[in-house]
Design a protein around this motif. Sequence first.
Motif, PDB file in Angstrom:
ATOM      1  N   GLN A  60      -9.300   5.111   0.705  1.00  0.00           N
ATOM      2  CA  GLN A  60      -8.039   4.711   0.094  1.00  0.00           C
ATOM      3  C   GLN A  60      -8.275   4.401  -1.366  1.00  0.00           C
ATOM      4  O   GLN A  60      -9.264   3.770  -1.746  1.00  0.00           O
ATOM      5  CB  GLN A  60      -7.523   3.475   0.826  1.00  0.00           C
ATOM      6  N   ARG A 100       0.825  -1.215   0.000  1.00  0.00           N
ATOM      7  CA  ARG A 100       0.000   0.000   0.000  1.00  0.00           C
ATOM      8  C   ARG A 100       0.856   1.261   0.000  1.00  0.00           C
ATOM      9  O   ARG A 100       0.420   2.300  -0.476  1.00  0.00           O
ATOM     10  CB  ARG A 100      -0.927   0.000   1.213  1.00  0.00           C
ATOM     11  N   SER A 157      -0.961   3.303  -3.297  1.00  0.00           N
ATOM     12  CA  SER A 157      -2.283   3.828  -2.974  1.00  0.00           C
ATOM     13  C   SER A 157      -2.161   5.288  -2.563  1.00  0.00           C
ATOM     14  O   SER A 157      -1.067   5.790  -2.328  1.00  0.00           O
ATOM     15  CB  SER A 157      -2.926   3.013  -1.847  1.00  0.00           C
ATOM     16  N   CYS A 158      -3.297   5.930  -2.512  1.00  0.00           N
ATOM     17  CA  CYS A 158      -3.317   7.309  -2.035  1.00  0.00           C
ATOM     18  C   CYS A 158      -4.618   7.554  -1.277  1.00  0.00           C
ATOM     19  O   CYS A 158      -5.543   6.746  -1.350  1.00  0.00           O
ATOM     20  CB  CYS A 158      -3.161   8.307  -3.179  1.00  0.00           C
TER      21      CYS A 158
END
Length: 149
Positions: free
Chosen positions: A148, A133, A137-138
């Motif tokens: 997320q 992650r 991811s952001c």
Amino acid sequence: MADYVRALEPITTPSQLERTKGIIRQFSSANGLGPKLHQYLLDKREAEDNWAYNYWLNDMYMDIRIPLPINSNPGMVLPPMRFVTVHDVARFAARIIDGIMQHKELLDSGSLPIERTASREKNQPLCMAQFYRLLGSCRRPGVDRDSQF
């Protein structure tokens, strides 16, 4: 609860210890909150790979309204560096970025080795999900809670 009481004995007064024991008895009784909470956690353990993950994710990241990069994101400590020219700074930055990209390639290829415990339950595999992650991811802003992506 007995371990908890033993841990409290050297740091509490006798009256504090007795009051705490009463609270523990109430908490642990058949009608108390303790057995219900324990059953709730057992049920979550059966239903989820990591019952604590969503609590942690929301508390540390999704419910926070402050900038994450300086308040809760992981950081890196490097040895003191002495840069003489701007080229030294650029070369160092390029090496850092290259290392991050090599790490990202390990993640994307699924070849990041699984870390294992070194103590207590020796050689047990650790959850590696956070590594995937970190660079994949952001956080998407939301009204009450971010999500997320």
